[in-house]
Design a protein around this motif. Structure first.
Motif, PDB file in Angstrom:
ATOM      1  N   VAL A  85      45.939  37.335  60.390  1.00  0.00           N
ATOM      2  CA  VAL A  85      46.106  36.801  58.853  1.00  0.00           C
ATOM      3  C   VAL A  85      47.201  37.371  58.124  1.00  0.00           C
ATOM      4  CG1 VAL A  85      45.877  34.328  57.926  1.00  0.00           C
ATOM      5  CG2 VAL A  85      45.181  34.250  59.703  1.00  0.00           C
ATOM      6  N   GLY A  86      46.403  37.960  57.035  1.00  0.00           N
ATOM      7  CA  GLY A  86      47.219  38.802  56.348  1.00  0.00           C
ATOM      8  C   GLY A  86      48.273  39.184  56.644  1.00  0.00           C
TER       9      GLY A  86
ATOM     10  N   ASN B  21      41.727  32.938  63.131  1.00  0.00           N
ATOM     11  CA  ASN B  21      40.105  33.356  62.679  1.00  0.00           C
ATOM     12  C   ASN B  21      39.366  32.786  62.032  1.00  0.00           C
ATOM     13  OD1 ASN B  21      41.506  34.332  60.442  1.00  0.00           O
ATOM     14  ND2 ASN B  21      41.514  36.663  61.323  1.00  0.00           N
TER      15      ASN B  21
ATOM     16  N   LEU C 239      39.680  29.468  46.204  1.00  0.00           N
ATOM     17  CA  LEU C 239      40.933  29.167  45.277  1.00  0.00           C
ATOM     18  C   LEU C 239      42.109  29.726  46.985  1.00  0.00           C
ATOM     19  CD1 LEU C 239      42.422  30.367  42.675  1.00  0.00           C
ATOM     20  CD2 LEU C 239      41.221  32.637  43.487  1.00  0.00           C
TER      21      LEU C 239
ATOM     22  N   GLY D  30      44.137  26.910  52.202  1.00  0.00           N
ATOM     23  CA  GLY D  30      45.156  27.010  53.437  1.00  0.00           C
ATOM     24  C   GLY D  30      44.448  26.847  54.369  1.00  0.00           C
ATOM     25  N   GLU D  31      44.596  27.880  55.448  1.00  0.00           N
ATOM     26  CA  GLU D  31      43.735  27.019  56.426  1.00  0.00           C
ATOM     27  C   GLU D  31      42.131  27.520  56.123  1.00  0.00           C
ATOM     28  OE1 GLU D  31      44.699  25.698  59.757  1.00  0.00           O
ATOM     29  OE2 GLU D  31      46.981  26.898  59.313  1.00  0.00           O
ATOM     30  N   ILE D  32      41.482  28.696  55.507  1.00  0.00           N
ATOM     31  CA  ILE D  32      40.604  29.465  55.534  1.00  0.00           C
ATOM     32  C   ILE D  32      39.968  28.043  54.147  1.00  0.00           C
ATOM     33  CG2 ILE D  32      38.394  30.463  54.536  1.00  0.00           C
ATOM     34  CD1 ILE D  32      40.873  32.915  55.502  1.00  0.00           C
TER      35      ILE D  32
ATOM     36  N   THR E 269      41.471  25.243  43.734  1.00  0.00           N
ATOM     37  CA  THR E 269      43.299  25.288  43.193  1.00  0.00           C
ATOM     38  C   THR E 269      43.881  26.502  44.237  1.00  0.00           C
ATOM     39  OG1 THR E 269      41.552  26.323  40.864  1.00  0.00           O
ATOM     40  CG2 THR E 269      43.987  27.004  41.141  1.00  0.00           C
TER      41      THR E 269
ATOM     42  N   SER F  45      50.344  25.809  46.018  1.00  0.00           N
ATOM     43  CA  SER F  45      51.455  24.175  45.785  1.00  0.00           C
ATOM     44  C   SER F  45      50.109  23.134  45.555  1.00  0.00           C
ATOM     45  CB  SER F  45      51.657  24.080  47.453  1.00  0.00           C
ATOM     46  OG  SER F  45      52.199  25.789  47.836  1.00  0.00           O
TER      47      SER F  45
ATOM     48  N   ALA G 181      39.946  32.391  48.662  1.00  0.00           N
ATOM     49  CA  ALA G 181      40.601  32.329  50.437  1.00  0.00           C
ATOM     50  C   ALA G 181      42.182  32.868  49.928  1.00  0.00           C
ATOM     51  CB  ALA G 181      40.283  31.314  51.089  1.00  0.00           C
TER      52      ALA G 181
ATOM     53  N   THR H   3      47.705  37.658  42.939  1.00  0.00           N
ATOM     54  CA  THR H   3      46.553  36.949  43.105  1.00  0.00           C
ATOM     55  C   THR H   3      45.823  39.181  42.586  1.00  0.00           C
ATOM     56  OG1 THR H   3      47.088  38.113  45.268  1.00  0.00           O
ATOM     57  CG2 THR H   3      46.616  35.372  44.462  1.00  0.00           C
TER      58      THR H   3
ATOM     59  N   ARG I 268      40.855  39.565  50.312  1.00  0.00           N
ATOM     60  CA  ARG I 268      41.552  40.719  50.043  1.00  0.00           C
ATOM     61  C   ARG I 268      40.866  41.248  48.493  1.00  0.00           C
ATOM     62  NH1 ARG I 268      41.972  40.284  54.772  1.00  0.00           N
ATOM     63  NH2 ARG I 268      43.961  40.698  55.484  1.00  0.00           N
TER      64      ARG I 268
ATOM     65  N   ASP J 172      33.152  41.167  51.493  1.00  0.00           N
ATOM     66  CA  ASP J 172      33.562  41.299  53.052  1.00  0.00           C
ATOM     67  C   ASP J 172      34.905  42.264  52.979  1.00  0.00           C
ATOM     68  OD1 ASP J 172      33.303  41.010  55.880  1.00  0.00           O
ATOM     69  OD2 ASP J 172      35.733  39.915  55.840  1.00  0.00           O
ATOM     70  N   VAL J 173      35.473  41.994  51.482  1.00  0.00           N
ATOM     71  CA  VAL J 173      36.938  43.290  51.702  1.00  0.00           C
ATOM     72  C   VAL J 173      36.879  43.615  49.825  1.00  0.00           C
ATOM     73  CG1 VAL J 173      37.960  41.640  52.835  1.00  0.00           C
ATOM     74  CG2 VAL J 173      37.541  41.114  50.537  1.00  0.00           C
TER      75      VAL J 173
ATOM     76  N   VAL K 143      34.257  41.934  57.512  1.00  0.00           N
ATOM     77  CA  VAL K 143      33.639  41.221  59.490  1.00  0.00           C
ATOM     78  C   VAL K 143      33.977  39.477  59.573  1.00  0.00           C
ATOM     79  CG1 VAL K 143      33.129  43.415  60.343  1.00  0.00           C
ATOM     80  CG2 VAL K 143      31.417  41.298  58.916  1.00  0.00           C
TER      81      VAL K 143
ATOM     82  N   GLY L  68      36.201  37.538  59.912  1.00  0.00           N
ATOM     83  CA  GLY L  68      36.759  36.769  60.613  1.00  0.00           C
ATOM     84  C   GLY L  68      37.407  37.299  61.848  1.00  0.00           C
TER      85      GLY L  68
HETATM   86  N1  LIG Z   1      37.675  38.928  55.350  1.00  0.00           N
HETATM   87  C1  LIG Z   1      38.678  38.740  56.889  1.00  0.00           C
HETATM   88  O1  LIG Z   1      38.411  38.765  58.132  1.00  0.00           O
HETATM   89  C2  LIG Z   1      40.178  37.452  56.742  1.00  0.00           C
HETATM   90  C3  LIG Z   1      40.485  37.555  55.812  1.00  0.00           C
HETATM   91  N2  LIG Z   1      41.763  36.745  55.253  1.00  0.00           N
HETATM   92  C4  LIG Z   1      42.668  37.079  54.510  1.00  0.00           C
HETATM   93  O2  LIG Z   1      42.199  35.282  54.192  1.00  0.00           O
HETATM   94  C5  LIG Z   1      43.373  34.875  53.075  1.00  0.00           C
HETATM   95  C6  LIG Z   1      43.352  33.605  53.301  1.00  0.00           C
HETATM   96  O3  LIG Z   1      43.946  32.628  54.915  1.00  0.00           O
HETATM   97  P1  LIG Z   1      44.286  31.352  55.204  1.00  0.00           P
HETATM   98  O4  LIG Z   1      43.019  30.519  54.467  1.00  0.00           O
HETATM   99  O5  LIG Z   1      44.334  31.658  56.863  1.00  0.00           O
HETATM  100  O6  LIG Z   1      45.567  31.863  55.441  1.00  0.00           O
HETATM  101  P2  LIG Z   1      47.022  30.640  54.013  1.00  0.00           P
HETATM  102  O7  LIG Z   1      48.185  30.916  54.623  1.00  0.00           O
HETATM  103  O8  LIG Z   1      46.603  29.102  55.377  1.00  0.00           O
HETATM  104  O9  LIG Z   1      46.287  30.202  53.110  1.00  0.00           O
HETATM  105  C7  LIG Z   1      46.411  30.673  52.521  1.00  0.00           C
HETATM  106  C8  LIG Z   1      46.414  29.691  50.503  1.00  0.00           C
HETATM  107  O10 LIG Z   1      46.457  30.134  49.583  1.00  0.00           O
HETATM  108  C9  LIG Z   1      47.684  30.276  48.477  1.00  0.00           C
HETATM  109  N3  LIG Z   1      47.657  30.845  47.515  1.00  0.00           N
HETATM  110  C10 LIG Z   1      48.681  31.458  47.644  1.00  0.00           C
HETATM  111  N4  LIG Z   1      48.700  32.431  46.624  1.00  0.00           N
HETATM  112  C11 LIG Z   1      48.000  31.921  45.972  1.00  0.00           C
HETATM  113  C12 LIG Z   1      47.248  31.651  44.184  1.00  0.00           C
HETATM  114  N5  LIG Z   1      48.268  32.697  43.250  1.00  0.00           N
HETATM  115  N6  LIG Z   1      46.490  31.224  44.140  1.00  0.00           N
HETATM  116  C13 LIG Z   1      46.139  30.413  44.842  1.00  0.00           C
HETATM  117  N7  LIG Z   1      46.184  30.462  45.842  1.00  0.00           N
HETATM  118  C14 LIG Z   1      47.173  30.420  46.049  1.00  0.00           C
HETATM  119  C15 LIG Z   1      48.326  29.448  49.819  1.00  0.00           C
HETATM  120  O11 LIG Z   1      49.688  28.587  49.144  1.00  0.00           O
HETATM  121  P3  LIG Z   1      50.379  27.883  49.721  1.00  0.00           P
HETATM  122  O12 LIG Z   1      49.692  27.255  51.082  1.00  0.00           O
HETATM  123  O13 LIG Z   1      50.977  27.404  48.564  1.00  0.00           O
HETATM  124  O14 LIG Z   1      50.937  28.849  50.174  1.00  0.00           O
HETATM  125  C16 LIG Z   1      47.575  28.764  50.944  1.00  0.00           C
HETATM  126  O15 LIG Z   1      47.571  27.757  50.224  1.00  0.00           O
HETATM  127  C17 LIG Z   1      44.726  35.283  54.222  1.00  0.00           C
HETATM  128  O16 LIG Z   1      45.797  36.344  53.090  1.00  0.00           O
HETATM  129  C18 LIG Z   1      43.628  37.326  54.279  1.00  0.00           C
HETATM  130  O17 LIG Z   1      43.615  38.247  53.427  1.00  0.00           O
HETATM  131  C19 LIG Z   1      42.070  36.292  56.778  1.00  0.00           C
HETATM  132  C20 LIG Z   1      41.275  36.065  57.853  1.00  0.00           C
HETATM  133  C21 LIG Z   1      40.311  37.302  57.900  1.00  0.00           C
END
Ligand SMILES: NC(=O)C1=CN([C@@H]2O[C@H](COP(=O)(O)OP(=O)(O)OC[C@H]3O[C@@H](n4cnc5c(N)ncnc54)[C@H](OP(=O)(O)O)[C@@H]3O)[C@@H](O)[C@H]2O)C=CC1
Ligand SMILES: O=C(O)C(=O)CO
Length: 324
Positions: A77-78, A101, A153, A156-158, A177, A180, A206, A213, A236, A260-261, A285, A287
């Motif tokens: 995703v990231g 994931n 925080l 999104g999906e997670i 929080t 959007s 998340a 961020t 992250r 985890d990160v 790990v 995801g």
């Molecule tokens: N440890 C691991 O193995 C994994 C880590 N990750 C990390 O987790 C992150 C999130 O994953 P996922 O949920 O799937 O991604 P999504 O893109 O579905 O969700 C991220 C959410 O964060 C919001 N967001 C963006 N900027 C900010 C901010 N400044 N303050 C608060 N919220 C904010 C977004 O808002 P908006 O909808 O408005 O854009 C969105 O709703 C990934 O980007 C990745 O870095 C992901 C998978 C595995």
């Protein structure tokens, strides 16, 4: 699909991916797996690549070393791992795998929350190392998770998946929080970030790593947390500042944390975090499960094959390259 010199395009993998995915790619491409993820190795191997599947941080200048690259696919995703702006400037499509994931990460969050609250790992080590101590010296003095408050925080999906489990499974109140305004189908009460840290018994990070961020969770927000609250970072490393977190854990100003990160991965030997109390550390790990690895591998292979056929990948994140 256009051919390379020996008849097939070359797809570089920064790391191994699921064998079924490699098989799918090899029906149409040559596949090379980088022997390590050092930046010099990746730059060298990128020279002949038509496509790149990314599971590790890329150097910012990778595209200067990849003259024939036609597409970048993120195995996950990231997007902080890829030079998105540079790819867009060169009209190279970048695609990722939203949701691939999510369940793995949400389950990790639950495991971390349970361990931080119930201390299973700590009790197991104590029983093996010290033997059977009187129950009162071992008892967990922390409140149950049911009925407590979770703060998320990044909704999104997670964030949404964690909110579903926290409400339906644990009966938690969930605050959130996000960038959007979101309520995750009414499961989450939207609150300002300060309130999230002040009122939550557990805070889950998340959101993606972005300029906004990076370093967002520093001494100010950590200082607002309740004394028994825990922090779980599955997003992250650079979003949470390690030094104020370590200070808070060492001083017992918060109840615990799970990371985890990390800002630097692998976390360097001797890093201060290794010695912090009430801290669970895992090597990025959250995801990664057998299920998610297959989903991510096959998804990445399909996106890459679409790119190599000259098609627009379904989850392209820089669609502007097709309209410019
Ligand atoms: N440890 C691991 O193995 C994994 C880590 N990750 C990390 O987790 C992150 C999130 O994953 P996922 O949920 O799937 O991604 P999504 O893109 O579905 O969700 C991220 C959410 O964060 C919001 N967001 C963006 N900027 C900010 C901010 N400044 N303050 C608060 N919220 C904010 C977004 O808002 P908006 O909808 O408005 O854009 C969105 O709703 C990934 O980007 C990745 O870095 C992901 C998978 C595995
Ligand atoms: O999907 C992601 O962003 C991950 O970090 C998985 O490793």
């Amino acid at each position: 699909m256009p051919d390379a010199a020996d008849g097939l395009p070359l797809v570089l993998l920064t790391n191994p991916i699921h064998p079924e995915a490699v098989e799918r790619l090899e029906a149409h491409a040559r596949v090379v797996v980088a022997p390590d993820t050092g930046f010099d190795t990746l730059r060298r191997l990128a020279a002949d690549a038509d496509g790149l599947i990314v599971r590790a941080q890329l150097p910012d200048d990778i595209l200067d070393h990849a003259p024939g690259l036609r597409g970048l696919v993120r195995h996950g995703v990231g997007l902080d791992f890829v030079p998105l702006a540079a790819a867009t400037a060169r009209s190279i499509p970048v695609a990722n795998l939203p949701g691939s994931n999510t369940r793995a990460v949400a389950e990790y969050v639950c495991a971390a929350l349970l361990d931080l609250r119930r201390g299973l790992g700590r009790l197991d080590r104590s029983l093996r190392e010290t033997g059977w101590l009187p129950a009162k010296t071992q008892a967990n003095d922390r409140a149950e998770i049911g009925g407590s408050t979770l703060g998320i925080l990044g909704l999104g999906e997670i964030g949404h998946a964690v909110a579903r489990i926290a409400t339906a499974g644990f009966g938690m109140r969930v605050l959130g929080t996000s960038r959007s305004p979101r309520t995750c189908d009414g499961l989450v009460e939207p609150v300002p970030i300060e309130t999230l840290f002040e009122q939550s018994d557990a805070v889950v990070i998340a959101c993606p790593l972005t300029p906004e961020t990076r370093g967002l969770v520093g001494a100010g927000l950590i200082g607002r947390m309740r004394r028994d609250a825990v922090l779980i970072n599955v997003a992250r490393g650079p979003i949470v500042e390690a030094e104020p977190l370590a200070d808070a854990l060492e001083a017992g100003r918060i109840g615990g944390a799970a990371l985890d990160v990390f800002a630097m991965q692998p976390l360097p030997a001797g890093h201060r975090l290794y010695a912090c109390p009430n801290l669970l550390l895992t090597p990025h790990v959250a995801g990664t499960t057998a299920t998610s690895l297959r989903t991510m591998g096959l998804g990445a292979a399909d996106l890459m094959l679409a790119v190599l056929r000259g098609e627009r990948p379904a989850t392209v994140v820089n669609p502007e390259i097709y309209t410019a």
